[in-house]
Design a protein around this motif. Structure first.
Motif, PDB file in Angstrom:
ATOM      1  N   HIS B  65       0.783  -1.486   0.200  1.00  0.00           N
ATOM      2  CA  HIS B  65       0.026   0.357   0.322  1.00  0.00           C
ATOM      3  C   HIS B  65       0.429   1.458   0.337  1.00  0.00           C
ATOM      4  O   HIS B  65       0.338   2.164  -0.530  1.00  0.00           O
ATOM      5  CB  HIS B  65      -1.311   0.091   1.017  1.00  0.00           C
ATOM      6  CG  HIS B  65      -0.112   0.143   2.530  1.00  0.00           C
ATOM      7  ND1 HIS B  65       0.013  -0.383   2.395  1.00  0.00           N
ATOM      8  CD2 HIS B  65      -0.395   1.084   3.425  1.00  0.00           C
ATOM      9  CE1 HIS B  65       0.619  -0.427   4.180  1.00  0.00           C
ATOM     10  NE2 HIS B  65       0.086   0.987   4.477  1.00  0.00           N
ATOM     11  N   LEU B  66       2.239   0.928   0.079  1.00  0.00           N
ATOM     12  CA  LEU B  66       3.297   2.152  -0.091  1.00  0.00           C
ATOM     13  C   LEU B  66       3.895   1.590  -0.772  1.00  0.00           C
ATOM     14  O   LEU B  66       3.892   0.275  -1.770  1.00  0.00           O
ATOM     15  CB  LEU B  66       3.710   2.516   0.920  1.00  0.00           C
ATOM     16  CG  LEU B  66       2.923   2.386   2.505  1.00  0.00           C
ATOM     17  CD1 LEU B  66       3.939   3.202   3.611  1.00  0.00           C
ATOM     18  CD2 LEU B  66       2.175   4.349   2.906  1.00  0.00           C
ATOM     19  N   ASN B  67       4.885   2.797  -1.518  1.00  0.00           N
ATOM     20  CA  ASN B  67       5.872   2.606  -2.992  1.00  0.00           C
ATOM     21  C   ASN B  67       7.702   2.029  -2.414  1.00  0.00           C
ATOM     22  O   ASN B  67       8.224   1.371  -2.702  1.00  0.00           O
ATOM     23  CB  ASN B  67       5.956   3.782  -3.206  1.00  0.00           C
ATOM     24  CG  ASN B  67       5.050   4.458  -4.233  1.00  0.00           C
ATOM     25  OD1 ASN B  67       4.126   3.873  -4.645  1.00  0.00           O
ATOM     26  ND2 ASN B  67       4.709   5.666  -4.371  1.00  0.00           N
ATOM     27  N   ARG B  68       6.992   2.158  -1.111  1.00  0.00           N
ATOM     28  CA  ARG B  68       8.859   1.499  -0.100  1.00  0.00           C
ATOM     29  C   ARG B  68       8.763   0.813   0.897  1.00  0.00           C
ATOM     30  O   ARG B  68       7.470   1.242   1.997  1.00  0.00           O
ATOM     31  CB  ARG B  68       9.583   3.329   0.180  1.00  0.00           C
ATOM     32  CG  ARG B  68       9.463   4.310  -1.114  1.00  0.00           C
ATOM     33  CD  ARG B  68      11.113   3.577  -1.481  1.00  0.00           C
ATOM     34  NE  ARG B  68      11.124   4.255  -2.401  1.00  0.00           N
ATOM     35  CZ  ARG B  68      10.910   4.404  -4.460  1.00  0.00           C
ATOM     36  NH1 ARG B  68       9.692   3.627  -4.359  1.00  0.00           N
ATOM     37  NH2 ARG B  68      11.268   5.353  -5.246  1.00  0.00           N
TER      38      ARG B  68
END
Lengths: 423, 121, 496
Positions: B65-68
């Motif tokens: 749900h996050l890019n990182r």
């Protein structure tokens, strides 16, 4: 209207610890309300290590620390709502909230735990003159962008404020390829931990400029230049000491403010120094059955202390709903004396103390070789030698139930007695 | 021949200002002064001989749900390896789901230290 | 080539007011502005006051249009859903000399046709404004003065004009104007368009636009005004717009509640060299604090949330320049609109459209003109039942993005997708107040950027704070461009 025994507002470290502890102490229906899309609060963006040395006896990163509590919450089967904003709390503990799924929701709680955390002071709040260009971020906002969203906020950076978030961000930005020109601190000492000064600044040759401030921000659209100057003892810029950095970014780490808009609207009494609710030994606010813990009460230096304080709030909320908290009994006021800015809790009802109570406080300057002394009038109740004291670090003293029972009057004072000259 | 390096001890909040003198006289020895406890001496010598640091950072994340994804070294690595470590992390992209503690990079730079995930995603 | 009847240059409150007034007729109108948002010059940074009209010298355009414009505000702001409150103003006097000046202003106000002016004594002032200094001995009270959201007004005017058929073209700097037989050939960056008439409302660039076709006849000198804005918690510290009596030492600063419920002080007055110099200065902010303290001795300075500065287009003659060019037929200058330009704007628009009708020989009425703006939703002002119903219909209203001001995703999406909608963070803030509160966008900034990127179908790195070049993010972390590599060596204690 749906009802709960305890509604916890905020799903960060404070709210999580309070909810879990309340459940472990017999509270049944608990609801945790979180406005973000996930639990864990600000810990999720604090990807550096240094958390948990006291609570877990090991060094964890922010997300690891958060995950242990999130798992704990889930294991206990505690209900939580994400993406949910509390709009209002009444003094009768009716909580109204909204989210996209449930829409507008009102619940009745027997007890409420406030755990909304804090927000960062902004550029406006310190009134730095200059342009309103882009490229000015609070350190926490930058931290979220870099660590969670995966975006860089700048290439050439100056940081104002040497609190821990500022120091941590100096290292993060450097490791991600930015050039951090300097960390500028208004005070003659840093508010951050020594460990962070060494490992975040010295390791990367980033200068820490004490007794300096930003005097001007230049750049029509994006920051182009940051002008700084040394300040005198009245924190006024000294003419002739100006210099400037060509850079595209200014990060601000200039303080945190407990977020108490909800507390205010509920009519809860606040402390002008901490910016948070006035609380008693049980972390209960001026409204019976509404508790508060963590950075919404006072800004902590270590999350471990937030956890400890929040467990106390959660446990006492559970005792409250089970009618185990004694109300309207003898109350002792804790008064900050010389060198001490504030003391939490503000009031003690000794009858509610099971074995001991931790008094937490901040000092007003850097001291070496002082004593923290608790007195009732001239009688010393407890005195502890402190080799090193600094405003950036929270101090605490434990009072046992026996010691508390020796207090005959209505007030104790916690003050510094300085043995050597202050630094 | 001897030279002196100044440093602040970070073993506790006291922050002792220490001076570490390197004495090269056949064998290299270090003389630590300014510390108020033995931990200071230990820290000072370690900083002179083999300074190490934990590295915390992120790697690119697919279908999270996050890019990182936040990661860290499983133990402290030599300080001079930090830049290399960052370069290695840049090249990595992880696909979810990931559990906290999962090994993302095995035996980083041959140091026998892993890169591990610091959250589940 | 695109053909228009009227090209309005400048999308500030004047240009947009004229555009909306023109949209009442069957006229093809384009509004051009070099910025990426309407209201992005003088209109976005001023006191937000609708002056009563006693201040301008009788007989001037300023005097006439101020009083006339003031009277139009209620209806206009109601139709356009713009925050406007007729709270009245006080000019306070500290000594007999001030009182003499107030007497003159009072007389001038009567001559200008300002309604219900009153001279008040010490006690009356104290009763109306308990936080004012005890040294104040009297005041001139003008009940018709008001406060308005200045950029909201221009945004609403632009949106309503666009809803009635006006084309608004932003990021469109006019670089050349050529008079020809059909009117004017206007060069906008690399593009050209043809218009029969030009209305120059270019604010700080009014002289430059004029000089593209006319002999220079006036020179705009930007005059900077700095302001300090305070938290809503102290928004009721004063209840009127409080002026100090102008003296030979200057005008003093004013203390007022804003239309949004904040407390504000300002402005300074300082001529600057260039029309983009909107920095605040240490000297300016200090000046404001000192002057404000004179009027409100216990001023709550600790509640400051931001400072800003705006520029006013001043000319030597000190009156508005609203005239059809004598040498170029069909070119109308609406220039030098400094204070009370905002107050006069609705009246200026009527006057200019009247002038244009005279030149063109009249326009046919637009029978489908809609005077009202499409209603906006202010979620937090709704009842619990209305809130529930709205979220059930559109779940985005159930997600609060800006915590300080209580603004939902639904409201933000709406203001992005309206005509003359928001494309930058500050544009969202100007329309929906998201990020305008005490945290100044610290929490909601990243979320608003995400919504902007999604709605405008652009990458989040191209979302700007305000103007085109005010980029926020410099790229992705861990990417392979130049600044993705650790540029600095770790300090190595071994090589000391």
């Amino acid at each position: 209207m749906k009802s709960y025994e305890i509604v916890v507002i905020g799903g960060g470290p404070a709210g999580l610890a309070a909810a879990i502890e309340a459940k472990s102490n017999g509270a049944k229906d608990i609801l945790v309300v979180e406005r973000d899309r996930e639990l864990g609060g600000i810990l999720q963006q604090c990807i550096h290590n240094g958390f948990g040395l006291h609570v877990f006896k090991e060094e964890l990163t922010g997300p690891e620390y958060a995950e242990r509590f999130i798992e704990g919450l889930k294991q206990q089967g505690i209900e939580y709502k994400l993406d949910t904003m509390v709009l209002d709390i009444t003094d009768h503990k009716q909580v109204s909230m909204i989210n996209p799924e449930d829409g507008f929701l009102q619940v009745q709680a027997k007890a409420v735990v406030l755990a909304m955390g804090c927000r960062e002071r902004t550029r406006g709040a310190i009134n730095i003159p200059g342009s309103r260009a882009s490229g000015i971020f609070t350190a926490g906002t930058a931290q979220r962008f870099v660590n969670m969203e995966g975006y860089m906020v700048g290439k050439d950076v100056v940081i104002l404020g040497s609190g821990d978030i500022g120091l941590i961000m100096a290292r993060r930005m450097t490791l991600e390829g930015a050039k951090v020109h300097a960390v500028v601190e208004l005070l003659p000492f840093s508010g951050g931990l020594t460990r962070n000064i060494v490992q975040c600044l010295e390791d990367f040759n980033i200068p820490l400029l004490l007794s300096h401030t930003v005097t001007n921000i230049v750049g029509k659209d994006r920051v182009k230049e940051i002008q700084i100057a040394e300040v005198d003892e009245n924190r006024r810029p000294i003419p002739g000491t100006e210099r400037s950095f060509k850079c595209d970014t200014l990060l601000l780490s200039v303080g945190l403010i407990p977020e108490n808009e909800l507390s205010k609207s509920a009519g809860i009494r606040l402390d002008g120094i901490t910016g948070g609710p006035v609380v008693n030994e049980s972390m209960e606010t001026s409204i019976e059955g509404i508790f508060a813990c963590g950075n919404v009460v006072h800004v902590h230096d270590l999350v471990d202390w937030v956890t400890e304080e929040s467990r106390r709030a959660g446990k006492n909320a559970a005792r409250y709903v089970q009618n185990q908290l004694v109300q309207g009994v003898k109350t002792i006021t804790t008064k900050p004396g010389q060198g001490v800015r504030y003391v939490v809790p503000h009031y003690i009802r000794p009858e509610n103390i099971e074995d001991k109570l931790n008094l937490m406080m901040r000092v007003d300057n850097v001291y070496h070789g002082a004593r923290l002394v608790i007195k009732e009038d001239d009688r010393v109740i407890k005195s502890i030698k402190k080799a090193h004291l600094a405003p950036g670090e929270m101090e605490s003293i434990k009072l046992t139930k026996q010691e508390l029972e020796t207090i005959a009057g209505k007030e104790i004072t916690i003050a510094l007695e300085i043995e050597e000259a202050k630094e | 021949m001897s030279k002196t390096v100044e440093m602040i001890c970070i073993s506790c909040p006291m922050g002792c200002k220490m001076a570490i003198e390197t004495i090269t006289n056949g064998v290299t020895r270090y003389k630590v002064s300014g510390n108020k406890c033995p931990r200071g001496e230990q820290y000072g010598v370690k900083e002179m001989t083999n300074p190490t640091r934990m590295v915390t950072s992120t790697v690119k994340m697919k279908n999270g749900h996050l890019n990182r994804l936040p990661v860290r070294t499983s133990d402290a690595i030599p300080k001079y390896k930090i830049s290399e470590c960052m370069a290695v992390l840049k090249a990595v992209e992880v696909e979810g789901p990931v559990k906290v503690g999962d090994v993302i990079i095995n035996n980083l730079l041959g140091l026998e230290i892993d890169i591990i995930a610091t959250r589940s995603m | 080539m695109r053909m228009y009847d009227v090209a309005i240059i400048g999308a500030g409150v004047i240009g947009t007011a004229i555009a909306r007034e023109l949209s009442k007729y069957n006229v093809k109108v384009i509004v051009l502005d070099k910025e990426n948002d309407v209201a992005n010059g003088t209109t976005k940074a001023n006191s937000g006051i609708v002056h009563a009209g006693y201040d301008a010298k009788s007989g001037t355009l300023k005097a006439r249009l101020n009083v006339a414009g003031n009277a139009m505000y209620e209806d206009l702001c109601k139709a356009l859903e713009v925050p406007f409150k007729r709270i009245g103003s006080l000019v306070v006097a500290f000594d007999e000399e001030d009182m003499a000046t107030l007497q003159e202003l009072y007389q001038q106000g009567l001559d200008n046709g300002v309604p219900n002016l009153q001279l008040l004594g010490r006690d009356e002032v104290k009763e109306m404004e308990p936080n004012l200094s005890d040294e104040i001995i009297g005041a001139l009270y003008a009940p018709s003065a008001g406060i308005v959201g200045p950029w909201e007004l221009a945004i609403a005017l632009a949106e309503n004009a666009a809803d009635n058929g006006v084309e608004i073209r932003l990021n469109a700097a006019v670089t050349q104007i050529e008079a020809n037989e059909q009117g004017f050939l206007v060069t906008v960056d690399e593009d050209t368009l043809q218009a029969k008439y030009i209305i120059n409302c270019a604010g700080l660039y009014g002289d430059k636009i004029n000089n593209m076709v006319n002999t220079p006849s006036f020179e705009i000198v930007p005059n900077r005004g700095e302001y300090n804005l305070f938290d809503k918690g102290v928004g009721d510290y004063v209840n009127h717009v409080v002026f100090q009596t102008p003296t030979k030492h200057g005008k003093g600063v004013l203390v007022l509640p804003t239309a949004h419920g904040n407390l504000m002080i300002g402005p300074t007055a300082e001529p600057v060299d260039e029309p983009e110099a909107v920095e605040t200065t240490e000297v300016g902010l200090k000046f404001l604090r000192e002057k404000a303290k004179r009027v409100v001795p216990k001023f709550p300075f600790q509640a400051v949330i931001t400072s800003f500065a705006g520029l006013r287009a001043k000319v030597k003659t000190n009156d508005f320049i609203i005239e059809a060019s004598a040498e170029t037929k069909g070119f109308i200058n609406v220039a030098a609109i400094d204070s009370p330009g905002l107050s006069a704007a609705p009246a200026i628009a009527e006057m200019v459209v009247g002038m244009l009708k005279d030149i063109a020989g009249g326009f046919a009425v637009n029978s489908s003109f809609k005077p009202n703006r499409r209603p906006s939703i202010h979620f937090m002002a709704l009842s619990p039942e209305e809130k529930a119903a709205l979220i059930a219909k559109d779940p985005r209203y159930g997600r609060v993005i800006c915590r300080c001001e209580g603004i939902t995703e639904g409201e933000i999406v709406d203001i992005i997708n309206r005509k003359a909608g928001a494309t930058s963070l500050d544009a969202v803030k100007r329309r929906a107040r998201a990020g305008a509160g005490r945290c100044q966008g610290g929490f909601c900034g990243p979320r608003v950027m995400e919504i902007l990127a999604r709605e405008l179908k652009v990458d989040i790195t191209s979302v700007v704070k305000d103007r085109k070049a005010s980029y926020i993010l410099t790229g992705a972390t861990k990417s392979n461009d130049e600044y993705g590599l650790p540029s600095q060596q770790v300090a190595d204690s071994q090589d000391i």
